[in-house]
Write a protein that holds these residues in place. Sequence first.
Motif, PDB file in Angstrom:
ATOM      1  N   LEU A 188       0.815  -1.222   0.000  1.00 19.83           N
ATOM      2  CA  LEU A 188       0.000   0.000   0.000  1.00 19.83           C
ATOM      3  C   LEU A 188       0.851   1.275   0.000  1.00 19.83           C
ATOM      4  O   LEU A 188       0.530   2.233  -0.706  1.00 19.83           O
ATOM      5  CB  LEU A 188      -0.924  -0.003   1.223  1.00 19.83           C
ATOM      6  N   GLU A 189       1.909   1.319   0.808  1.00 19.09           N
ATOM      7  CA  GLU A 189       2.714   2.539   0.944  1.00 19.09           C
ATOM      8  C   GLU A 189       4.204   2.181   1.010  1.00 19.09           C
ATOM      9  O   GLU A 189       4.852   2.300   2.048  1.00 19.09           O
ATOM     10  CB  GLU A 189       2.312   3.310   2.211  1.00 19.09           C
ATOM     11  N   GLY A 217      -4.326   4.620   7.241  1.00 14.96           N
ATOM     12  CA  GLY A 217      -5.537   4.711   8.043  1.00 14.96           C
ATOM     13  C   GLY A 217      -6.724   3.975   7.452  1.00 14.96           C
ATOM     14  O   GLY A 217      -7.126   4.220   6.302  1.00 14.96           O
ATOM     15  N   GLY A 218      -7.281   3.039   8.228  1.00 20.59           N
ATOM     16  CA  GLY A 218      -8.462   2.290   7.802  1.00 20.59           C
ATOM     17  C   GLY A 218      -8.180   1.100   6.916  1.00 20.59           C
ATOM     18  O   GLY A 218      -9.079   0.287   6.666  1.00 20.59           O
ATOM     19  N   LEU A 225      -1.477  -3.052  12.509  1.00 17.53           N
ATOM     20  CA  LEU A 225      -0.644  -1.874  12.719  1.00 17.53           C
ATOM     21  C   LEU A 225       0.359  -2.110  13.855  1.00 17.53           C
ATOM     22  O   LEU A 225       1.525  -1.708  13.771  1.00 17.53           O
ATOM     23  CB  LEU A 225      -1.509  -0.650  13.047  1.00 17.53           C
ATOM     24  N   GLY A 226      -0.099  -2.759  14.920  1.00 16.68           N
ATOM     25  CA  GLY A 226       0.800  -3.053  16.026  1.00 16.68           C
ATOM     26  C   GLY A 226       1.939  -3.971  15.607  1.00 16.68           C
ATOM     27  O   GLY A 226       3.101  -3.744  15.960  1.00 16.68           O
ATOM     28  N   ARG A 227       1.595  -5.031  14.834  1.00 20.12           N
ATOM     29  CA  ARG A 227       2.644  -5.949  14.366  1.00 20.12           C
ATOM     30  C   ARG A 227       3.571  -5.246  13.375  1.00 20.12           C
ATOM     31  O   ARG A 227       4.780  -5.492  13.364  1.00 20.12           O
ATOM     32  CB  ARG A 227       2.002  -7.180  13.726  1.00 20.12           C
ATOM     33  N   MET A 228       3.012  -4.350  12.562  1.00 17.69           N
ATOM     34  CA  MET A 228       3.852  -3.611  11.620  1.00 17.69           C
ATOM     35  C   MET A 228       4.847  -2.708  12.350  1.00 17.69           C
ATOM     36  O   MET A 228       6.019  -2.622  11.975  1.00 17.69           O
ATOM     37  CB  MET A 228       2.969  -2.762  10.699  1.00 17.69           C
TER      38      MET A 228
END
Length: 493
Positions: A188-189, A217-218, A225-228
């Motif tokens: 994604l980014e 976001g979303g 997100l935490g694992r990332m």
Amino acid sequence: MTGPRRFRAGRFLDAAAVHAAADANPRLQRFMRTVAAHSEAGEVRSRRLLEHLIRRIVDDVGDLHLGNAVNRLERIAVLRDNIAAILDHVLEGGTLPEGVRVATLGEYFDQLNTEMRELSRPREGIVGDAPLRLADDAAQYADSLLREFDAAGGGTSGRHVEPAAVVGDAFRAMPADRQAALRRAAELEPAALWRAVAAETESGKRAAVADLETRLGGRLTPDELGRMRTAVDDLGRARSRGLQMSQARLTEALARIADPDLRAVVAGGDVWLTQQLAVHNPEALSTLWRRFRDRGGRADDGPGFRAYLRHDMVTYGRGVLGEYSAAFSLSSIELFLKGPDANVKVAGTDLVGIGHDGWVWLIDDKSHRATSVGGVSALTDNLVTNLRRDAANFRDAIARLQRDDPGFTPDPRVLDAISRMEDAAAEIDRINRRGSASTRPARISRALEERRLRLRVTSAAGEVREITQALRDLGLAVEPTGTPVPLPPTGGR
């Protein structure tokens, strides 16, 4: 004729700071993009070239500034000597020296004022009102920078090659759920994700991770997100270790180590301390290894050796800071015969100075964490030896100055101080060999006082506030000269 002095200030620049500045500056970013677009090596070469340019320019500007400052300090020293010679002559009852006009003294003061003012104005101290010119021909200067860069292998090799293999290994070592979260973020980014991994500072990493999470976001769940975030931290640490120590640099460092046990300890050692010391100062590493082994350290105790290194570096740093802080904090001392230096492990007194009242101060700095000092061997057991050694060194220094400049006249206060030190050494030596041991401290204290010598313990980088009664009986006193310096926990990196 000698060439210009080289100070090489650029080598002290931290690579992480250079990269962080480049990432934060739009003009430097455009420079790197332009170079990358016209180079087969792309961004890797552009970043290395930018770092090379910054280091070389800091070198050249630093040489220009420091060389000018040193020359200016030399001129200040000459002016002060001239003024002092004139004033001493007059204060001793004489008229102005032959050939010296009253106006001459005023001119000397005006010149001294100008030199001191210019010394405090960095840019003006380099070039005055003229443009700053590093070279007569800008094109030739630029060409020399590029030739130097290419000759060093800047386009294809170097210290800061991106450690892709190390980062890849760190990724493969992660649990599957972290790998999945990282792959999702990369899809994604990708650019924002790499900025977070490659951030060189903690503040830069926080900003990059916040930006990445905003962009995602979303599209990732809170768990993802935490694992990332955890995965980004893991990759960032692995990348940082890879940048600090590539396999090529480590192999080169190991090849210079003759002791097979030390070589094995370094190979499996800590990248931040043991391996860095092997690269930057292998002689010191070998010396410290011998001391570690002489004190009973095992040949296979890598963690123990790292702890020994860290303790040695911390105590050495505190000692250097303590001596310099004490020297600049003791306002009662007008003239230092023995000033601070970096040789804090050399036996003897740390500082010797003459106070405004003519008393000679013999100083030993105790910059450690203990609040009380029970032993100061430099000023007790070894006092006679140190007095004689210091006095002999001072006389040798005066003799060298007189050989270099037959017109040199030593300060009478210095000669008097040296004589009193020699007399005190002889008297204390006699006291140590004769008379009752119970009265010895009082007799030594009296001998020092009669010759106007003071024994002092300073604490510029520690918390020493008191000494034992036995030391006070010898005439010692504590001079707190600084604020205690807090140290990080011993388990820190």
